[in-house]
Design an enzyme around this catalytic site. Structure first.
Site, PDB file in Angstrom:
ATOM      1  N   HIS A 182      -0.099   6.351   8.958  1.00 62.60           N
ATOM      2  CA  HIS A 182       0.700   5.159   9.280  1.00 62.60           C
ATOM      3  C   HIS A 182       2.169   5.378   8.885  1.00 62.60           C
ATOM      4  CE1 HIS A 182       1.181   0.586   9.325  1.00 62.60           C
ATOM      5  NE2 HIS A 182       2.272   0.977   8.688  1.00 62.60           N
ATOM      6  N   GLU A 183       2.378   5.850   7.686  1.00 60.23           N
ATOM      7  CA  GLU A 183       3.764   5.987   7.209  1.00 60.23           C
ATOM      8  C   GLU A 183       4.488   7.104   7.956  1.00 60.23           C
ATOM      9  OE1 GLU A 183       4.608   3.517   5.580  1.00 60.23           O
ATOM     10  OE2 GLU A 183       2.613   2.848   4.944  1.00 60.23           O
ATOM     11  N   GLY A 217       0.850  -1.184   0.000  1.00 61.49           N
ATOM     12  CA  GLY A 217       0.000   0.000   0.000  1.00 61.49           C
ATOM     13  C   GLY A 217       0.882   1.229   0.000  1.00 61.49           C
ATOM     14  N   MET A 274       5.177   2.548   1.529  1.00 64.44           N
ATOM     15  CA  MET A 274       6.418   2.159   2.193  1.00 64.44           C
ATOM     16  C   MET A 274       7.062   3.382   2.805  1.00 64.44           C
ATOM     17  SD  MET A 274       8.632  -0.077   3.050  1.00 64.44           S
ATOM     18  CE  MET A 274       9.996   0.469   4.070  1.00 64.44           C
ATOM     19  N   GLU A 275       7.416   3.240   4.099  1.00 63.66           N
ATOM     20  CA  GLU A 275       7.850   4.385   4.895  1.00 63.66           C
ATOM     21  C   GLU A 275       9.307   4.777   4.704  1.00 63.66           C
ATOM     22  OE1 GLU A 275       7.106   1.293   6.128  1.00 63.66           O
ATOM     23  OE2 GLU A 275       8.465   0.752   7.748  1.00 63.66           O
ATOM     24  N   ASN A 276       9.860   4.669   3.494  1.00 61.41           N
ATOM     25  CA  ASN A 276      11.250   5.082   3.273  1.00 61.41           C
ATOM     26  C   ASN A 276      11.460   6.447   3.920  1.00 61.41           C
ATOM     27  OD1 ASN A 276      11.444   2.874   1.287  1.00 61.41           O
ATOM     28  ND2 ASN A 276      10.059   4.195   0.151  1.00 61.41           N
TER      29      ASN A 276
END
Ligand SMILES: *[C@@H]1O[C@H](CO)[C@@H](O)[C@H](O)[C@H]1NC(C)=O
Ligand SMILES: *[C@@H]1O[C@H](CO)[C@@H](O)[C@H](O)[C@H]1NC(C)=O
Ligand SMILES: *[C@@H]1O[C@H](CO)[C@@H](O)[C@H](O)[C@H]1NC(C)=O
Ligand SMILES: [Zn+2]
Length: 969
Positions: free
Chosen positions: A388-389, A352, A354-356
């Protein structure tokens, strides 16, 4: 991240919110794709001593470990520690002479030798390394150190290492530099450095982008690819002049260069903070962006396809990112750790989001929002995913768990607080309530199976990349969120956030294990003088080291309270031992006849609380707002009182508890702890109910009845009963929306309007079908002008396509192909599966294996959608059986969704015949299920359970619906 699980969540949102005719995708016994202990697989020996804080919750590995060479171990030795990398990458956005998209690059890693060794192991996967004087790498000593000469280098494919053997040892305390030069494929496999494509103004555009988590940074350049191997990264990207290059940190001014006779641009980036490899990101694209105002503390940019930005689809994300960041700064009492926050929407993305760190990547549907076109569910999805991220920017990125076995802490935490952040961004949405519906009820169905697993795994049990990937399941995300929410509730949110603050302070730029968090929360608890029956760690061990959760039974005649491991199938055998004998420390909150009473801790198998006995006309409901992760059963007397209360003045019971009573009753009935008719009786008050949560909960639970009975004689009376219950709701929304001309103001009303219409249409409530087919017809007559209210689109499309034929289908297909908005395309993609024509469904199935028609990222969802249509189910099952090898081999990489596929296609199975087919399928494709292995076992288990359930309940359910359908309201 929002890996695999977020995908399934995305689908949950689409289907639940939108859902459909008789059958939605989520059912009570839905097994998302929870990880099965890999019993049959020999655990590879590891270099880590089995000495973690986690007591053994799993049987020991059966194969004794044989001594192996270091390069055969999946974990890096602790002899070397990276300090910094200088990486240059040049992705080619056009295919080469062999019709291959590639990237080339080189990397220098500076590392410190911590323990003397003559061996360098560094991860490298699918890279073709250039050879210098026979070796794949060159080694240099820094700061006066002399580098040993290289003896031999090779690539160890199974463990994904570049192995460098030296003629003499590296010296402890010295610093060295290893240089490599390489070529890799820029494949469309959604992992590592990969390519995504889209069409703009008839021209194909290629984007080079990344997805490193969990173990694919090693596919982009050789690196020490473990989360605790943090380092500083100096990135340089070389790219076509018309493109822009992005990475975790801010770029310096790009410069024009010439290479191989090509005019190119070189973009260098500021050194990153000290960080883990799995959080790296780089993107080369022709996107544009919108940015926060110059006076904002943090530069926020939203990047997407030029068209999407021009249409304003990034505006909502930009508007909400600032407030959410501000919320987390306050919540953590810690300022945002970076200078900028880029968020980018990619046409092809497996998770969904990605928290890079500093460059968050999203599926388009998780970042872009189009007010005229997207629904409120789409909007909620955007707000919660962003939240969330962003939560991870501190929790996960600044402070990172040491190894993947603690993934549950990282993801459970981000999932929990994403609702707090979204609540801040959209205060009127009741986001803090919706976590119960979106995360908790669903995962309880998974965690109530004997095949579930504890949240926490042992470090030495999680070694191979596929084991790591399996951890991205609903237990990790949703149960993780549920138990952290429970903890935050019983120590209070402000104490919880104080503990977080000191935890982040102590461990910033570093790594932790979960007990480090308990330590800090305990300090905050002590400081606040909160009294608990035991330390935080002792209480929480019960919830994370053993699988499952308890059902608490309260006898309101005697005040006796007992707990028991809740199993959905009471006959299932739990062969996983628990260090705590499946007993929990249960925080019991409760209401007696409308008054909230003091929290009570159940810390043993049984106890008595005389306050819980009732006088005449009193009733009791426990687990207020579903704060605790457990179910509640009562003596039959109190059940009757609750039913009476629901029937007379249901609003005296809080709305979440109205939903909980339904969900508990249906699940207790599945577990044979109460009668199925008691569960059905909890839906009787719904003809008076207008709130979303109780309706939605009832609907999901009744979906199971549809799955089991929509091909039997129960179907008619069941439809008649639901029709009777939903008619007042349909009328209510007709009034509220002034004859369907206005959008309800409340977020949850907007959701419930969808329930009203879809249930009314599928049960034949007067006027419903005409309404939806009429709207669709108007659109077909004037395709440039779709006036269907965005929230209702999925339901309307589905119901019109179900009622129509080829013409409706083809129209929707062409709208799907032309859709420039991903969420719109998703709705059509779903609705196309609603047709009742087998040949259209079969054709649609074929499209799923043609990436030009259905993107690879969407193929498995589409098949699952088709399978949730009673007519499509056998077709989809035949289809996956005859195409399994192709699906497995071509759709395996980066898709993570086999579990979902098997789960979705088999969830209706309830006969001996189907059970045998499933066994045959397992035999025919033995060993060929990859990440779907566990789901196949669960499908077998579930089919058996369904068979038993149908045999036991069919008659009484038929009689109950028949009686209720004909009795006056
Ligand atoms: C890496 O790049 C930075 C910035 O250009 C430079 O200062 C540093 O010396 C480089 N390190 C190595 C080992 O080349
Ligand atoms: C890597 O080398 C193999 C074997 O020579 C070749 O088949 C493959 O195409 C190469 N990959 C790239 C990206 O050049
Ligand atoms: C690089 O070249 C492009 C295309 O020729 C030109 O538009 C741009 O201004 C140049 N940039 C710099 C920094 O020289
Ligand atoms: Zn996450």
């Amino acid at each position: 991240m929002g890996k695999g699980f977020y995908i399934s969540k995305a689908v949950v949102v689409t289907c639940v919110v939108v859902a459909i005719s008789a059958v939605a995708t989520i059912i009570a016994l839905s097994v998302v794709y929870s990880q099965e202990k890999s019993k049959n697989e020999a655990t590879a020996p590891s270099t880590i001593s089995p000495n973690t804080a986690t007591p053994s919750t799993q049987p020991p590995a059966t194969t004794p470990s044989t001594p192996k060479e270091p390069w055969q171990c999946y974990r890096l030795p602790d002899s070397l520690a990276p300090i910094s990398y200088n990486v240059t990458l040049w992705p080619r956005l056009e295919p080469n002479a062999d019709d291959l998209y590639i990237f080339s690059g080189n990397s220098k890693v500076v590392f410190k030798c911590v323990k003397e060794t003559d061996l360098i192991l560094i991860h490298s996967n699918k890279l073709n390394l250039t050879t210098f004087k026979e070796h794949h790498a060159t080694l240099t000593g820094l700061d006066g150190a002399t580098a040993p000469t290289v003896k031999k280098t090779w690539l160890e494919a199974p463990t994904q290492y570049l192995v460098v053997q030296l003629n003499s040892p590296l010296q402890a305390g010295s610093i060295y530099e290893l240089f490599t030069d390489f070529v890799g494929e820029l494949a469309d496999d959604l992992g590592g450095f990969y390519r995504s494509e889209y069409i703009e103004d008839g021209v194909k555009k290629v984007v080079a982008t990344t997805q490193m988590q969990p173990t694919d940074a090693r596919k982009a350049f050789p690196c020490f690819d473990e989360p605790a191997m943090k380092a500083v990264f100096h990135m340089t990207l070389i790219h076509p002049q018309e493109t822009v290059a992005l990475s975790n940190s801010m770029n310096y001014d790009p410069v024009n260069i010439t290479m191989h006779g090509l005019n190119l641009t070189q973009t260098r980036f500021e050194p990153t903070e000290i960080m883990s490899t799995y959080l790296l990101a780089f993107v080369v694209c022709e996107f544009t962006y919108i940015a926060s105002k110059p006076e904002a503390d943090v530069l926020v940019r939203i990047w997407a396809r030029r068209k999407a930005i021009e249409e304003g689809q990034g505006d909502y994300a930009l508007e909400k990112t600032g407030p959410i960041l501000a919320f987390f700064e306050k919540y953590y009492n810690s300022s945002y750790p970076l200078k900028k926050s880029d968020q980018i929407a990619l046409p092809d993305f497996s998770a969904g989001a990605m928290e890079n760190w500093g460059l968050i990547t999203y599926r388009e549907t998780a970042l872009l929002y189009n007010p005229g076109v997207s629904s409120n569910g789409d909007k909620e999805w955007v707000a919660t995913v962003i939240s969330h991220e962003l939560a991870h920017m501190w929790f996960g990125n600044l402070v990172t768990t040491r190894w993947w076995n603690d993934l549950w802490l990282n993801e459970g935490f981000a999932t929990y607080v994403s609702y707090l952040g979204a609540n801040k961004a959209e205060p009127t949405w009741n986001m803090k309530d919706l976590i119960v519906l979106n995360e908790i009820f669903g995962v309880m169905a998974v965690d109530a199976l004997a095949s579930s697993h504890p949240l926490s795994s042992k470090e030495e049990d999680i070694l191979k990349p596929e084991h790591i990937s399996e951890l991205f399941d609903s237990i990790t995300y949703s149960k993780g969120a549920a138990v952290l929410r429970m903890l935050s509730e019983f120590i209070t949110e402000s104490v919880f956030s104080k503990g977080l603050h000191t935890y982040l302070e102590e461990f910033k730029y570093n790594n932790t294990v979960y007990t480090d968090l308990w330590k800090h929360l305990q300090m905050a608890v002590d400081k606040a003088g909160i009294s608990l029956p035991s330390p935080v760690e002792v209480i929480m061990n019960r919830w994370i080291l053993q699988m499952g959760f308890p059902v608490v039974t309260i006898d309101t005649k005697t005040g006796s309270i007992t707990q028991k491991h809740f199993l959905l199938d009471p006959d299932s055998v739990v062969d996983r031992p628990s260090p705590f004998n499946y007993e929990w420390y249960v925080p019991i909150t409760w209401i007696k006849t409308g008054v909230e009473k003091e929290q009570y801790w159940l810390v043993a198998k049984e106890a008595t609380n005389k306050n819980m006995t009732l006088g005449v006309d009193e009733w009791l409901v426990a687990n207020i707002d579903m704060r605790g992760f457990y179910r509640v059963n009562y003596d039959s007397d109190n059940w009757e009182r609750l039913l009476t209360q629901l029937g007379s003045k249901h609003t005296d019971i809080p709305v979440i508890n109205r939903a909980q009573i339904i969900d508990d009753a249906f699940n207790l009935a599945r577990a044979k702890m109460v009668n199925t008719t008691l569960a059905l009786r909890t839906t009787k008050f719904l003809h008076e109910e207008v709130e979303y949560m109780p309706w939605q909960t009832a609907r999901r639970n009744l979906d199971y009845f549809y799955l089991m009975f929509d091909r039997s004689e129960v179907y008619g009376p069941m439809q008649a009963y639901i029709k009777k219950q939903v008619t007042p709701l349909f009328d209510y929304f007709k009034d509220l929306t002034v004859n369907w001309t206005k959008i309800p103001e409340k977020h949850t009303d907007q959701y419930n309007q969808v329930n009203a219409i879809s249930l009314a249409c599928s049960t034949g409530v007067e006027g419903c079908k005409n309404l939806t087919t009429g709207w669709f017809k108007e659109w077909m007559e004037n395709e440039a002008n779709n006036t269907i209210s965005p929230n209702l689109k999925s339901t309307v499309y589905c119901s019109a396509i179900a009622a129509g034929g080829e013409e409706e289908w083809d129209f929707a297909w062409s709208m799907y192909k032309n859709a420039t908005i991903a969420s719109e395309a998703d709705k059509l993609m779903y609705a196309l599966s609603c047709t009742k024509q087998p040949w259209l469904l079969n054709r649609y199935l074929k499209y799923c294996l043609d990436p030009k028609k259905i993107r690879k990222q969407d193929a498995t969802f589409t098949i699952v959608y088709i399978a949730s249509n009673p007519i499509g189910q056998p077709l989809a099952w035949d289809f996956i059986r005859s195409n399994w090898n192709h699906i497995f081999n071509d759709y395996g990489g980066g898709s993570f969704s086999f579990g979902r596929l098997i789960d979705g296609v088999t969830k209706r199975f309830s006969t001996e015949f189907e059970y045998k087919q499933l066994l045959q399928f397992k035999e025919d494709n033995a060993g060929n299920f990859g990440s779907g292995t566990a789901s196949l076992e669960q499908a077998l288990e579930r089919t058996k359970a369904n068979m038993n359930w149908v045999a036991m309940n069919e008659k009484q359910v038929f009689e109950w619906f028949t009686k209720e359908a004909s009795s006056p309201v």
